[in-house]
Design an enzyme around this catalytic site. Structure first.
Site, short mmCIF file in Angstrom:
data_model
loop_
_atom_site.label_atom_id
_atom_site.label_comp_id
_atom_site.label_asym_id
_atom_site.label_seq_id
_atom_site.Cartn_x
_atom_site.Cartn_y
_atom_site.Cartn_z
N GLY A 35 36.19 25.05 34.63
CA GLY A 35 36.71 25.74 33.45
C GLY A 35 38.22 25.64 33.37
O GLY A 35 38.79 25.32 32.31
N HIS A 36 38.90 25.89 34.51
CA HIS A 36 40.36 25.74 34.53
C HIS A 36 40.76 24.28 34.26
O HIS A 36 41.72 24.02 33.53
CB HIS A 36 40.91 26.14 35.90
CG HIS A 36 40.70 27.56 36.28
ND1 HIS A 36 39.83 27.93 37.28
CD2 HIS A 36 41.24 28.71 35.79
CE1 HIS A 36 39.86 29.25 37.41
NE2 HIS A 36 40.70 29.75 36.52
N GLN A 152 40.84 39.18 26.39
CA GLN A 152 42.16 38.80 26.91
C GLN A 152 42.88 37.88 25.94
O GLN A 152 44.06 38.08 25.62
CB GLN A 152 42.00 38.10 28.26
CG GLN A 152 43.26 37.45 28.79
CD GLN A 152 43.05 36.80 30.13
OE1 GLN A 152 43.06 37.47 31.15
NE2 GLN A 152 42.85 35.49 30.16
N ARG A 186 34.60 34.12 40.51
CA ARG A 186 33.81 35.14 41.21
C ARG A 186 32.36 34.71 41.43
O ARG A 186 31.63 35.40 42.16
CB ARG A 186 33.85 36.46 40.42
CG ARG A 186 35.22 37.15 40.43
CD ARG A 186 35.15 38.49 39.71
NE ARG A 186 36.34 39.29 39.94
CZ ARG A 186 37.34 39.42 39.07
NH1 ARG A 186 37.28 38.77 37.92
NH2 ARG A 186 38.38 40.19 39.36
#
Length: 286
Positions: A35-36, A152, A186
């Protein structure tokens, strides 16, 4: 190519002064995953120079949360950045970002008190504070954040608009594992049984999206039907929230709402907190 690694404000300022053309920043807390990396690739398409920040921000973790055990994998992160052609990595220590106890911080306001903000009080105050500090220090032309963290992203856009921060905020699509679980640093905490329960989050979103033609109320009903089963599973899902909201304000939508919406969900499986969301469109936007 090995990125230039800077750890102090002075080193960052010197590296920033050498940048010519546009600079894109991907802020992260490390433990980089696909994802990053997708955000880093997007940054490379948007700017001539790509910077990644790696900092586990203590201000956005509440008491009893996983700050101490949050994965810190800097060597692997640096290798991943090198493989993706990142030019600059800013990896400050806590004493650099917070040389003293912060006296003035960002207040997230009503938007930060719902959904994830209600489940984790103070989280968005800490997140916005560190993001503003990073934007001021790195001074990027573009900053890229994942759409998986929809609230966010909405709040960062609001902060940038309200405080006239000269940066373009861009969202990057959520990346999922083959079984549908949204990629997260996570996820590595989950046992096999916990992971099976965690899949209810993405299944609930798919069920809600499939019901979108019938309207907002049908969406939440379909998603809740999936989540109800997960809360009775072994191990159970501890549901924090399921909300259907306006994507720019995170106020609830229902009934005859027409236009865009975000169906967002969060829960805990064992000790692991997970979030996910899907974007929806109802009728014609007026």
């Amino acid at each position: 190519m090995t990125p230039v690694v800077v750890r102090t404000r002075e080193e960052l300022a010197e590296a920033r002064s050498r940048v010519e053309g546009t600079l894109a920043l991907v802020p992260t807390m490390g433990a980089l995953h696909e994802g990053h990396l997708s955000l880093i690739r997007q940054a490379g398409r948007r700017a001539g120079t790509v910077a990644v920040s790696i900092f586990v921000n203590p201000l956005q973790f509440g008491p009893g949360e996983d700050f101490d055990r949050y994965p810190r994998t800097f060597a692997a992160d640096l290798e991943a950045c090198a493989a993706e052609g990142v030019d600059l990595v800013f990896a400050p220590g806590r004493e650099i970002m917070y040389p003293g106890e912060p006296q003035v911080t960002i207040k997230s306001g009503p938007m930060g008190e719902v959904a994830e903000g209600a489940a984790r009080p103070g989280h968005f105050d800490g997140m916005l504070t560190v993001v503003l500090k990073l934007l001021n220090l790195v001074r990027p032309d573009v900053a890229i954040f994942g759409e998986k963290d929809a609230q966010q992203l909405a709040m960062i856009r609001r902060m940038v608009a309200d405080l006239n921060v000269p940066v373009e905020v861009v969202g990057g699509p959520t990346v999922r594992e083959p079984d549908g679980l949204a990629l997260s640093s996570r996820n590595r905490y989950l046992s096999a049984a916990e992971r099976e329960t965690a899949l209810a989050l993405s299944r609930a979103l798919r069920a809600g999206a499939d019901a979108a033609a019938a309207g907002p109320d049908a969406v939440t009903a379909a998603a809740n039907a999936v989540l109800d089963k997960a809360t009775a599973a072994d191990p159970p899902l501890g549901l924090d929230y399921l909300v259907l909201v306006d994507p720019s304000t995170f106020t609830a939508v229902a009934g005859s709402h027409a236009g865009p919406a975000v169906l967002a969900v969060a829960g805990r499986v064992g000790a692991t907190h997970l979030i996910d969301n899907v974007s929806l469109q109802f009728g014609k936007e007026h």
